[in-house]
Design a protein around this motif. Structure first.
Motif, PDB file in Angstrom:
ATOM      1  N   LYS A  54       0.709  -1.479  -0.084  1.00 58.44           N
ATOM      2  CA  LYS A  54       0.130  -0.222   0.062  1.00 58.44           C
ATOM      3  C   LYS A  54       1.317   1.103  -0.257  1.00 58.44           C
ATOM      4  O   LYS A  54       0.155   2.596  -0.062  1.00 58.44           O
ATOM      5  CB  LYS A  54      -0.545   0.187   0.513  1.00 58.44           C
ATOM      6  N   ALA A  55       2.006   1.590   0.057  1.00 55.42           N
ATOM      7  CA  ALA A  55       2.876   2.441   0.275  1.00 55.42           C
ATOM      8  C   ALA A  55       4.040   2.248  -1.049  1.00 55.42           C
ATOM      9  O   ALA A  55       4.567   3.358  -0.737  1.00 55.42           O
ATOM     10  CB  ALA A  55       3.815   1.942   1.889  1.00 55.42           C
ATOM     11  N   LEU A  56       3.343   2.246  -2.359  1.00 56.51           N
ATOM     12  CA  LEU A  56       4.588   1.888  -3.105  1.00 56.51           C
ATOM     13  C   LEU A  56       3.965   3.246  -3.528  1.00 56.51           C
ATOM     14  O   LEU A  56       3.182   3.857  -3.826  1.00 56.51           O
ATOM     15  CB  LEU A  56       4.146   1.005  -3.683  1.00 56.51           C
ATOM     16  N   GLU A  57       4.869   4.325  -4.272  1.00 58.97           N
ATOM     17  CA  GLU A  57       5.080   5.245  -4.631  1.00 58.97           C
ATOM     18  C   GLU A  57       4.792   5.000  -6.075  1.00 58.97           C
ATOM     19  O   GLU A  57       3.708   5.664  -7.387  1.00 58.97           O
ATOM     20  CB  GLU A  57       6.489   5.602  -4.916  1.00 58.97           C
ATOM     21  N   ARG A  58       5.528   3.727  -6.580  1.00 57.99           N
ATOM     22  CA  ARG A  58       5.807   3.325  -8.270  1.00 57.99           C
ATOM     23  C   ARG A  58       5.337   1.936  -8.317  1.00 57.99           C
ATOM     24  O   ARG A  58       6.183   0.897  -7.442  1.00 57.99           O
ATOM     25  CB  ARG A  58       6.803   3.889  -8.769  1.00 57.99           C
ATOM     26  N   THR A  59       5.040   1.468  -8.988  1.00 60.67           N
ATOM     27  CA  THR A  59       4.793  -0.419  -9.331  1.00 60.67           C
ATOM     28  C   THR A  59       4.859  -0.325 -10.958  1.00 60.67           C
ATOM     29  O   THR A  59       5.234   0.607 -11.722  1.00 60.67           O
ATOM     30  CB  THR A  59       2.715  -0.036  -8.994  1.00 60.67           C
ATOM     31  N   VAL A  60       4.399  -1.217 -11.385  1.00 57.16           N
ATOM     32  CA  VAL A  60       4.622  -1.460 -12.703  1.00 57.16           C
ATOM     33  C   VAL A  60       3.217  -1.402 -13.162  1.00 57.16           C
ATOM     34  O   VAL A  60       3.698  -1.672 -14.220  1.00 57.16           O
ATOM     35  CB  VAL A  60       4.360  -3.891 -12.938  1.00 57.16           C
ATOM     36  N   TYR A  61       2.248  -0.987 -12.846  1.00 52.92           N
ATOM     37  CA  TYR A  61       1.004  -0.339 -13.409  1.00 52.92           C
ATOM     38  C   TYR A  61       1.773   0.898 -13.733  1.00 52.92           C
ATOM     39  O   TYR A  61       1.305   1.150 -15.092  1.00 52.92           O
ATOM     40  CB  TYR A  61       0.015  -0.048 -12.440  1.00 52.92           C
ATOM     41  N   ASP A  62       2.666   1.746 -13.278  1.00 53.39           N
ATOM     42  CA  ASP A  62       3.187   2.905 -13.815  1.00 53.39           C
ATOM     43  C   ASP A  62       3.730   3.053 -14.568  1.00 53.39           C
ATOM     44  O   ASP A  62       4.212   3.394 -16.344  1.00 53.39           O
ATOM     45  CB  ASP A  62       4.058   3.847 -12.928  1.00 53.39           C
ATOM     46  N   ALA A  63       4.538   1.706 -15.147  1.00 53.99           N
ATOM     47  CA  ALA A  63       5.487   1.526 -15.812  1.00 53.99           C
ATOM     48  C   ALA A  63       4.677   1.332 -17.734  1.00 53.99           C
ATOM     49  O   ALA A  63       5.131   1.841 -18.350  1.00 53.99           O
ATOM     50  CB  ALA A  63       6.633  -0.128 -15.926  1.00 53.99           C
ATOM     51  N   LEU A  64       3.226   0.119 -16.711  1.00 54.16           N
ATOM     52  CA  LEU A  64       2.721  -0.474 -18.435  1.00 54.16           C
ATOM     53  C   LEU A  64       1.886   0.410 -18.001  1.00 54.16           C
ATOM     54  O   LEU A  64       1.882   0.436 -20.146  1.00 54.16           O
ATOM     55  CB  LEU A  64       2.202  -1.527 -17.737  1.00 54.16           C
TER      56      LEU A  64
END
Ligand code: ADP
Ligand code: MG
Length: 252
Positions: A54-64
């Motif tokens: 829940k604390a992630l600033e960036r994830t694979v979603y942002d890359a895709l």
């Protein structure tokens, strides 16, 4: 260039994430520069490394979806030489948001192209479906590692998965091949034994020699945010994943 292996099976609970987390750790322990890509919105590979989803600033979603470089998404892990591209439930939206995007099946492949030279092995953990995300994993990879649970319905759904691999190879990614089939959660019962025999009879040399035992340590380690070789190196689960890593390396 890094060897990209996608871990797939549209069934849930067959040991995909456990294999992704622990095979990646064993590769790093063997001195291989390794990347683990969490491609499942459930984010179990992410939390398996003690990362707060829940604390992630960036994830694979942002890359895709937002075209953030994958490098900016990657996190270090407690394993030297292993980096993690984390995910959380935000990734559920990717399919809908990219519905009209061109070459949407190539999103992950294109992102990985930029970081591939930095790694010797890249593992992709897939969600339990054959949808958009798994398709991106199959298009990005050179090899598919299929996990099968040593239970009565082990082969159920396998032909659909193998057919999907052929379709991807024929239409989207000509270099895709079946890396191997991994039997997981062996209970050393007569039933497990029979399933192992049947699967080996059906798939022959494609089945890894290494069979992963059902081992409570493998189920416990993620709740401590550790791969099993850190949590309990002597456990049967740790030893099995080390053997699998050796086998994957020796198969080239
Ligand atoms: P998938 O990613 O295919 O849904 P998981 O790897 O998450 O499957 O495994 C499902 C559940 O079974 C998890 O709770 C996991 O900790 C546990 N598990 C997986 N492999 C083993 C094993 N070899 N022995 C004991 N428990 C296991
Ligand atoms: Mg999983």
């Amino acid at each position: 260039m890094g060897r990209i292996i996608v871990i797939a099976n549209q069934k849930g609970g067959v040991g995909k994430t456990t294999t992704a987390v622990n095979l990646a750790a064993c590769m790093a322990a063997a001195g291989k520069r390794t990347l683990l890509v969490d491609l499942d919105p459930q984010g179990n590979a992410t939390s398996g490394y003690g990362v707060d989803k829940k604390a992630l600033e960036r994830t694979v979603y942002d890359a895709l979806v937002d075209d953030v470089p994958l490098r900016d998404v990657m996190l270090p892990t407690l394993m030297d030489g292993l980096r993690l591209a984390p995910s959380n439930k935000e990734l559920v939206g990717a399919e809908v948001e990219l519905v009209n995007a061109t070459e949407r099946e190539y999103r992950l492949r294109n992102k990985l192209a930029a970081v591939r030279d930095d790694f010797e092995y890249i593992f992709i953990d897939c969600p339990p479906s054959l949808g958009f995300l798994t398709l991106n994993g199959l298009v990005a990879a050179a090899g598919v590692l299929v996990t099968l649970q040593c239970e009565y319905y082990a082969l159920e759904g396998l032909s659909e998965l193998l057919q999907t691999i052929v379709l991807v190879r024929d239409n989207l990614n000509a270099s895709l091949r079946l890396e191997g089939v991994l039997l997981t959660m062996n209970q050393h019962t007569n039933l497990s034994k029979q399933v192992i025999e049947d699967v080996r009879g059906y798939l022959g040399a494609k089945v890894f020699e290494t069979v992963i035992p059902r081992n409570v340590t493998l189920g416990e380690a993620p709740s401590f945010g550790q791969p099993v070789i850190v949590y309990d190196l002597k456990s049967a689960g740790a030893q099995a994943y080390l053997a699998l890593a050796r086998e994957v390396i020796s198969r080239g």
